[in-house]
Design a protein around this motif. Structure first.
Motif, PDB file in Angstrom:
ATOM      1  N   ALA A 118       0.826  -1.206   0.000  1.00 24.67           N
ATOM      2  CA  ALA A 118       0.000   0.000   0.000  1.00 24.67           C
ATOM      3  C   ALA A 118       0.861   1.257   0.000  1.00 24.67           C
ATOM      4  O   ALA A 118       0.529   2.247  -0.666  1.00 24.67           O
ATOM      5  CB  ALA A 118      -0.933  -0.005   1.214  1.00 24.67           C
ATOM      6  N   ILE A 119       1.977   1.226   0.737  1.00 26.96           N
ATOM      7  CA  ILE A 119       2.881   2.379   0.772  1.00 26.96           C
ATOM      8  C   ILE A 119       3.442   2.654  -0.620  1.00 26.96           C
ATOM      9  O   ILE A 119       3.446   3.803  -1.093  1.00 26.96           O
ATOM     10  CB  ILE A 119       4.034   2.142   1.776  1.00 26.96           C
ATOM     11  N   VAL A 120       3.919   1.613  -1.282  1.00 28.95           N
ATOM     12  CA  VAL A 120       4.515   1.777  -2.612  1.00 28.95           C
ATOM     13  C   VAL A 120       3.510   2.375  -3.588  1.00 28.95           C
ATOM     14  O   VAL A 120       3.797   3.359  -4.288  1.00 28.95           O
ATOM     15  CB  VAL A 120       5.041   0.422  -3.134  1.00 28.95           C
ATOM     16  N   VAL A 121       2.311   1.809  -3.629  1.00 29.93           N
ATOM     17  CA  VAL A 121       1.303   2.265  -4.592  1.00 29.93           C
ATOM     18  C   VAL A 121       0.776   3.650  -4.224  1.00 29.93           C
ATOM     19  O   VAL A 121       0.677   4.542  -5.088  1.00 29.93           O
ATOM     20  CB  VAL A 121       0.138   1.255  -4.672  1.00 29.93           C
ATOM     21  N   ALA A 122       0.442   3.859  -2.954  1.00 27.22           N
ATOM     22  CA  ALA A 122      -0.152   5.133  -2.543  1.00 27.22           C
ATOM     23  C   ALA A 122       0.827   6.290  -2.684  1.00 27.22           C
ATOM     24  O   ALA A 122       0.456   7.368  -3.179  1.00 27.22           O
ATOM     25  CB  ALA A 122      -0.642   5.026  -1.095  1.00 27.22           C
ATOM     26  N   ALA A 179       0.573   9.489  -5.210  1.00 31.97           N
ATOM     27  CA  ALA A 179       0.645  10.859  -4.695  1.00 31.97           C
ATOM     28  C   ALA A 179       1.729  11.660  -5.421  1.00 31.97           C
ATOM     29  O   ALA A 179       1.534  12.837  -5.748  1.00 31.97           O
ATOM     30  CB  ALA A 179       0.911  10.844  -3.194  1.00 31.97           C
ATOM     31  N   ILE A 180       2.853  11.017  -5.683  1.00 31.87           N
ATOM     32  CA  ILE A 180       3.928  11.690  -6.430  1.00 31.87           C
ATOM     33  C   ILE A 180       3.451  12.023  -7.847  1.00 31.87           C
ATOM     34  O   ILE A 180       3.670  13.135  -8.351  1.00 31.87           O
ATOM     35  CB  ILE A 180       5.185  10.816  -6.485  1.00 31.87           C
ATOM     36  N   LEU A 181       2.771  11.065  -8.480  1.00 27.78           N
ATOM     37  CA  LEU A 181       2.288  11.267  -9.843  1.00 27.78           C
ATOM     38  C   LEU A 181       1.359  12.467  -9.941  1.00 27.78           C
ATOM     39  O   LEU A 181       1.529  13.334 -10.809  1.00 27.78           O
ATOM     40  CB  LEU A 181       1.562  10.004 -10.326  1.00 27.78           C
ATOM     41  N   PHE A 204      -4.592  -4.568   1.619  1.00 31.37           N
ATOM     42  CA  PHE A 204      -3.942  -3.628   0.694  1.00 31.37           C
ATOM     43  C   PHE A 204      -4.907  -2.529   0.272  1.00 31.37           C
ATOM     44  O   PHE A 204      -4.600  -1.337   0.349  1.00 31.37           O
ATOM     45  CB  PHE A 204      -3.417  -4.395  -0.519  1.00 31.37           C
ATOM     46  N   LEU A 205      -6.102  -2.925  -0.166  1.00 32.04           N
ATOM     47  CA  LEU A 205      -7.088  -1.950  -0.616  1.00 32.04           C
ATOM     48  C   LEU A 205      -7.553  -1.054   0.530  1.00 32.04           C
ATOM     49  O   LEU A 205      -7.750   0.147   0.361  1.00 32.04           O
ATOM     50  CB  LEU A 205      -8.298  -2.665  -1.237  1.00 32.04           C
ATOM     51  N   TYR A 206      -7.698  -1.641   1.718  1.00 24.68           N
ATOM     52  CA  TYR A 206      -8.178  -0.891   2.864  1.00 24.68           C
ATOM     53  C   TYR A 206      -7.132   0.100   3.376  1.00 24.68           C
ATOM     54  O   TYR A 206      -7.474   1.111   3.988  1.00 24.68           O
ATOM     55  CB  TYR A 206      -8.558  -1.872   3.983  1.00 24.68           C
ATOM     56  N   GLY A 207      -5.867  -0.194   3.127  1.00 26.23           N
ATOM     57  CA  GLY A 207      -4.805   0.656   3.643  1.00 26.23           C
ATOM     58  C   GLY A 207      -4.363   1.763   2.709  1.00 26.23           C
ATOM     59  O   GLY A 207      -3.562   2.617   3.104  1.00 26.23           O
ATOM     60  N   LEU A 208      -4.868   1.781   1.486  1.00 26.93           N
ATOM     61  CA  LEU A 208      -4.421   2.782   0.508  1.00 26.93           C
ATOM     62  C   LEU A 208      -4.814   4.212   0.864  1.00 26.93           C
ATOM     63  O   LEU A 208      -3.999   5.131   0.772  1.00 26.93           O
ATOM     64  CB  LEU A 208      -4.989   2.440  -0.879  1.00 26.93           C
TER      65      LEU A 208
END
Length: 248
Positions: A66-70, A74-76, A124-128
């Motif tokens: 979740a950290i990697v994707v979120a 955010a950077i994007l 994963f979905l819940y933590g995004l």
């Protein structure tokens, strides 16, 4: 003395938690009054230590993903070329909060089968959402004089991101990670309904056998873990805030 009391209480809680999951039989007299008909007072259908480790492992893997994707999203959306994707990104990260974890598990099981995989998907979905929103806040509330100074000394966009923006946003990002981890620690217990090895096994076994001692054991371990990890991440946030000079 008052300043040391919270730290002392946390240390005692940690020692008791470790002692309980390693040698749960030591605590049998405490839980015995909660049983009926000579039922076992300590969970005896598996190792509490093993279940605790596996519970933490599932939470850690889901949170890391979740950290990697979120953070990447955010950077994007905080770059000029990605700003138009902000509404879409918000919609994506809100999926986990829109559907209850139980519903995500029900949908994931036919696709990936029983076990840890559907639980990882749900966590994963819940933590995004909390990580994405905090990362977005951290990256959009940077002190502009610092960013302009980095641009003025000739840093490239990538250098500004890695050496200035992310370090300055770190305390706020960590606040989102803390919230995500605490949510996942509690939510992971339902993973046992789809055969994932978590502390939910202890709670479910207690509910099925009407054994309050089992339910309390599973709930207490998760609760103490949540408090200790929450406090540890809070301390990490404060340390990062002091290093960057930003209040969390």
């Amino acid at each position: 003395m008052r300043l040391w009391l919270p730290t002392l209480l946390r240390l005692v809680a940690l020692v008791l938690l470790v002692a309980f999951i390693v040698e749960p039989q030591w605590f049998e007299p405490i839980f015995k009054p909660l049983t009926e008909n000579n039922a076992p007072a300590i969970y005896n259908q598996g190792s509490l230590l093993s279940l605790t480790v596996q519970h933490l492992q599932i939470v850690a893997l889901a949170t890391l993903a979740a950290i990697v994707v979120a953070v990447a999203l955010a950077i994007l959306v905080t770059r000029p070329f990605g700003a138009e994707f902000l509404p879409l990104s918000r919609s994506l990260v809100n999926i986990g909060q829109t559907f209850p974890p139980v519903a995500v598990l029900a949908l994931a099981v036919p696709a990936v089968g029983f076990g840890e995989k559907p639980t990882l998907i749900a966590l994963f979905l819940y933590g995004l959402l909390p990580i994405f929103e905090n990362s977005l806040t951290g990256l959009t509330t940077l002190p502009q004089p610092v960013v302009e100074a980095a641009r003025g000394v000739g840093m490239t966009g990538w250098q500004r991101l890695m050496k200035v923006e992310l370090p300055l946003a770190l305390p706020v990002i960590l606040a989102g990670v803390r919230l995500s981890v605490v949510i996942s620690l509690a939510t992971a217990t339902i993973g046992s309904t789809v055969a994932a090895k978590t502390l939910g096994e202890v709670i479910i076994a207690g509910l099925f056998s009407n054994n309050l001692a089992f339910v309390l054991q599973g709930g207490l371990i998760v609760a103490v873990l949540a408090v200790l990890i929450h406090d540890a991440l809070s301390a990490l946030e404060r340390f990062a805030a002091r290093r960057t000079g930003r209040a969390v």
